[in-house]
Scaffold this motif. Sequence first.
Motif, PDB file in Angstrom:
ATOM      1  N   VAL A 116       0.192  -2.746  -5.846  1.00 55.48           N
ATOM      2  CA  VAL A 116      -0.336  -3.447  -4.679  1.00 55.48           C
ATOM      3  C   VAL A 116      -1.601  -2.749  -4.183  1.00 55.48           C
ATOM      4  O   VAL A 116      -1.833  -1.566  -4.478  1.00 55.48           O
ATOM      5  CB  VAL A 116       0.695  -3.508  -3.524  1.00 55.48           C
ATOM      6  CG1 VAL A 116       1.906  -4.323  -3.925  1.00 55.48           C
ATOM      7  CG2 VAL A 116       1.105  -2.133  -3.078  1.00 55.48           C
ATOM      8  N   ILE A 117      -2.388  -3.497  -3.454  1.00 60.98           N
ATOM      9  CA  ILE A 117      -3.532  -2.930  -2.750  1.00 60.98           C
ATOM     10  C   ILE A 117      -3.467  -3.398  -1.303  1.00 60.98           C
ATOM     11  O   ILE A 117      -2.834  -4.410  -0.998  1.00 60.98           O
ATOM     12  CB  ILE A 117      -4.893  -3.334  -3.381  1.00 60.98           C
ATOM     13  CG1 ILE A 117      -5.080  -4.853  -3.337  1.00 60.98           C
ATOM     14  CG2 ILE A 117      -5.025  -2.813  -4.785  1.00 60.98           C
ATOM     15  CD1 ILE A 117      -6.482  -5.293  -3.674  1.00 60.98           C
ATOM     16  N   ALA A 118      -4.107  -2.665  -0.432  1.00 56.35           N
ATOM     17  CA  ALA A 118      -4.193  -3.050   0.974  1.00 56.35           C
ATOM     18  C   ALA A 118      -5.616  -3.502   1.262  1.00 56.35           C
ATOM     19  O   ALA A 118      -6.566  -2.752   1.023  1.00 56.35           O
ATOM     20  CB  ALA A 118      -3.821  -1.871   1.866  1.00 56.35           C
ATOM     21  N   LEU A 119      -5.746  -4.719   1.745  1.00 61.77           N
ATOM     22  CA  LEU A 119      -7.052  -5.246   2.118  1.00 61.77           C
ATOM     23  C   LEU A 119      -7.256  -5.049   3.610  1.00 61.77           C
ATOM     24  O   LEU A 119      -6.405  -5.439   4.413  1.00 61.77           O
ATOM     25  CB  LEU A 119      -7.143  -6.741   1.810  1.00 61.77           C
ATOM     26  CG  LEU A 119      -7.102  -7.158   0.359  1.00 61.77           C
ATOM     27  CD1 LEU A 119      -7.049  -8.680   0.262  1.00 61.77           C
ATOM     28  CD2 LEU A 119      -8.331  -6.630  -0.366  1.00 61.77           C
ATOM     29  N   THR A 120      -8.366  -4.433   3.970  1.00 60.83           N
ATOM     30  CA  THR A 120      -8.708  -4.286   5.378  1.00 60.83           C
ATOM     31  C   THR A 120     -10.142  -4.748   5.593  1.00 60.83           C
ATOM     32  O   THR A 120     -10.999  -4.585   4.721  1.00 60.83           O
ATOM     33  CB  THR A 120      -8.564  -2.832   5.868  1.00 60.83           C
ATOM     34  OG1 THR A 120      -9.485  -1.991   5.172  1.00 60.83           O
ATOM     35  CG2 THR A 120      -7.148  -2.322   5.662  1.00 60.83           C
ATOM     36  N   PHE A 121     -10.368  -5.325   6.752  1.00 58.30           N
ATOM     37  CA  PHE A 121     -11.696  -5.789   7.133  1.00 58.30           C
ATOM     38  C   PHE A 121     -11.987  -5.247   8.518  1.00 58.30           C
ATOM     39  O   PHE A 121     -11.173  -5.366   9.427  1.00 58.30           O
ATOM     40  CB  PHE A 121     -11.762  -7.322   7.120  1.00 58.30           C
ATOM     41  CG  PHE A 121     -11.510  -7.913   5.766  1.00 58.30           C
ATOM     42  CD1 PHE A 121     -12.549  -8.081   4.869  1.00 58.30           C
ATOM     43  CD2 PHE A 121     -10.229  -8.274   5.383  1.00 58.30           C
ATOM     44  CE1 PHE A 121     -12.315  -8.606   3.606  1.00 58.30           C
ATOM     45  CE2 PHE A 121      -9.981  -8.804   4.122  1.00 58.30           C
ATOM     46  CZ  PHE A 121     -11.028  -8.974   3.236  1.00 58.30           C
ATOM     47  N   ASP A 122     -13.164  -4.656   8.680  1.00 60.97           N
ATOM     48  CA  ASP A 122     -13.563  -4.035   9.941  1.00 60.97           C
ATOM     49  C   ASP A 122     -14.707  -4.810  10.590  1.00 60.97           C
ATOM     50  O   ASP A 122     -15.437  -5.543   9.929  1.00 60.97           O
ATOM     51  CB  ASP A 122     -14.070  -2.607   9.705  1.00 60.97           C
ATOM     52  CG  ASP A 122     -12.998  -1.665   9.211  1.00 60.97           C
ATOM     53  OD1 ASP A 122     -11.845  -2.077   9.079  1.00 60.97           O
ATOM     54  OD2 ASP A 122     -13.332  -0.499   8.957  1.00 60.97           O
ATOM     55  N   ASP A 123     -14.861  -4.556  11.886  1.00 64.61           N
ATOM     56  CA  ASP A 123     -16.044  -4.951  12.658  1.00 64.61           C
ATOM     57  C   ASP A 123     -16.127  -6.436  12.961  1.00 64.61           C
ATOM     58  O   ASP A 123     -17.167  -6.916  13.378  1.00 64.61           O
ATOM     59  CB  ASP A 123     -17.348  -4.507  11.979  1.00 64.61           C
ATOM     60  CG  ASP A 123     -17.378  -3.023  11.684  1.00 64.61           C
ATOM     61  OD1 ASP A 123     -16.631  -2.286  12.341  1.00 64.61           O
ATOM     62  OD2 ASP A 123     -18.140  -2.615  10.805  1.00 64.61           O
ATOM     63  N   GLY A 124     -15.090  -7.164  12.788  1.00 65.06           N
ATOM     64  CA  GLY A 124     -15.110  -8.592  13.087  1.00 65.06           C
ATOM     65  C   GLY A 124     -14.379  -8.862  14.379  1.00 65.06           C
ATOM     66  O   GLY A 124     -14.122  -7.947  15.146  1.00 65.06           O
ATOM     67  N   PRO A 125     -14.070 -10.098  14.558  1.00 59.32           N
ATOM     68  CA  PRO A 125     -14.324 -11.229  13.681  1.00 59.32           C
ATOM     69  C   PRO A 125     -15.782 -11.675  13.743  1.00 59.32           C
ATOM     70  O   PRO A 125     -16.529 -11.273  14.627  1.00 59.32           O
ATOM     71  CB  PRO A 125     -13.387 -12.308  14.220  1.00 59.32           C
ATOM     72  CG  PRO A 125     -13.136 -11.940  15.638  1.00 59.32           C
ATOM     73  CD  PRO A 125     -13.264 -10.455  15.727  1.00 59.32           C
ATOM     74  N   SER A 126     -16.131 -12.514  12.771  1.00 60.14           N
ATOM     75  CA  SER A 126     -17.489 -13.041  12.710  1.00 60.14           C
ATOM     76  C   SER A 126     -17.432 -14.507  12.297  1.00 60.14           C
ATOM     77  O   SER A 126     -16.357 -15.074  12.126  1.00 60.14           O
ATOM     78  CB  SER A 126     -18.317 -12.246  11.694  1.00 60.14           C
ATOM     79  OG  SER A 126     -17.914 -12.587  10.376  1.00 60.14           O
ATOM     80  N   LYS A 127     -18.589 -15.079  12.070  1.00 56.73           N
ATOM     81  CA  LYS A 127     -18.655 -16.485  11.670  1.00 56.73           C
ATOM     82  C   LYS A 127     -18.027 -16.711  10.296  1.00 56.73           C
ATOM     83  O   LYS A 127     -17.755 -17.844   9.915  1.00 56.73           O
ATOM     84  CB  LYS A 127     -20.101 -16.978  11.686  1.00 56.73           C
ATOM     85  CG  LYS A 127     -21.017 -16.252  10.723  1.00 56.73           C
ATOM     86  CD  LYS A 127     -22.447 -16.740  10.862  1.00 56.73           C
ATOM     87  CE  LYS A 127     -23.355 -16.021   9.885  1.00 56.73           C
ATOM     88  NZ  LYS A 127     -24.738 -16.471  10.003  1.00 56.73           N
ATOM     89  N   TYR A 128     -17.778 -15.645   9.543  1.00 56.36           N
ATOM     90  CA  TYR A 128     -17.192 -15.759   8.209  1.00 56.36           C
ATOM     91  C   TYR A 128     -15.669 -15.573   8.194  1.00 56.36           C
ATOM     92  O   TYR A 128     -15.026 -15.816   7.177  1.00 56.36           O
ATOM     93  CB  TYR A 128     -17.806 -14.715   7.265  1.00 56.36           C
ATOM     94  CG  TYR A 128     -19.304 -14.789   7.212  1.00 56.36           C
ATOM     95  CD1 TYR A 128     -19.942 -15.835   6.567  1.00 56.36           C
ATOM     96  CD2 TYR A 128     -20.088 -13.811   7.821  1.00 56.36           C
ATOM     97  CE1 TYR A 128     -21.331 -15.916   6.520  1.00 56.36           C
ATOM     98  CE2 TYR A 128     -21.466 -13.883   7.782  1.00 56.36           C
ATOM     99  CZ  TYR A 128     -22.085 -14.938   7.139  1.00 56.36           C
ATOM    100  OH  TYR A 128     -23.447 -15.009   7.104  1.00 56.36           O
ATOM    101  N   THR A 129     -15.095 -15.151   9.291  1.00 58.10           N
ATOM    102  CA  THR A 129     -13.685 -14.781   9.308  1.00 58.10           C
ATOM    103  C   THR A 129     -12.764 -15.957   9.013  1.00 58.10           C
ATOM    104  O   THR A 129     -11.807 -15.822   8.252  1.00 58.10           O
ATOM    105  CB  THR A 129     -13.310 -14.126  10.654  1.00 58.10           C
ATOM    106  OG1 THR A 129     -14.169 -13.004  10.863  1.00 58.10           O
ATOM    107  CG2 THR A 129     -11.864 -13.674  10.674  1.00 58.10           C
TER     108      THR A 129
END
Length: 108
Positions: free
Chosen positions: A10-23
């Motif tokens: 498995v991998i862990a997906l993380t996204f920082d600094d959002g949300p944005s127009k792409y979220t």
Amino acid sequence: NFNIDYDDKVIALTFDDGPSKYTEELIEYLYENDCKATFFVLGNKVKDYSDVLKKSINYGNEIGNHSYNHKWLIKLKKEKNIHSFQIVYFFLVYFLLWSFYLLHIQYC
């Protein structure tokens, strides 16, 4: 909230600094592909993107605190640091009815 079989790779997906127009597009893509992720959000964007964040939660993603505005925390006084994270907690509870336990501290 994720059920993980640790016998699988498995991998862990993380996204920082959002949300944005792409979220929203991103969470739709993740949902269509049976993937989940953790989104570390900035407090100054929570109100404007509250519907998108609610949808993300409903799709099974996690939401975490990434401070109010991504300032260099090491340069701020302790009280400002604490306030930067407390206000995000308040926004997430108020706008999303979401209480969380994930915190991602930047630039330390």
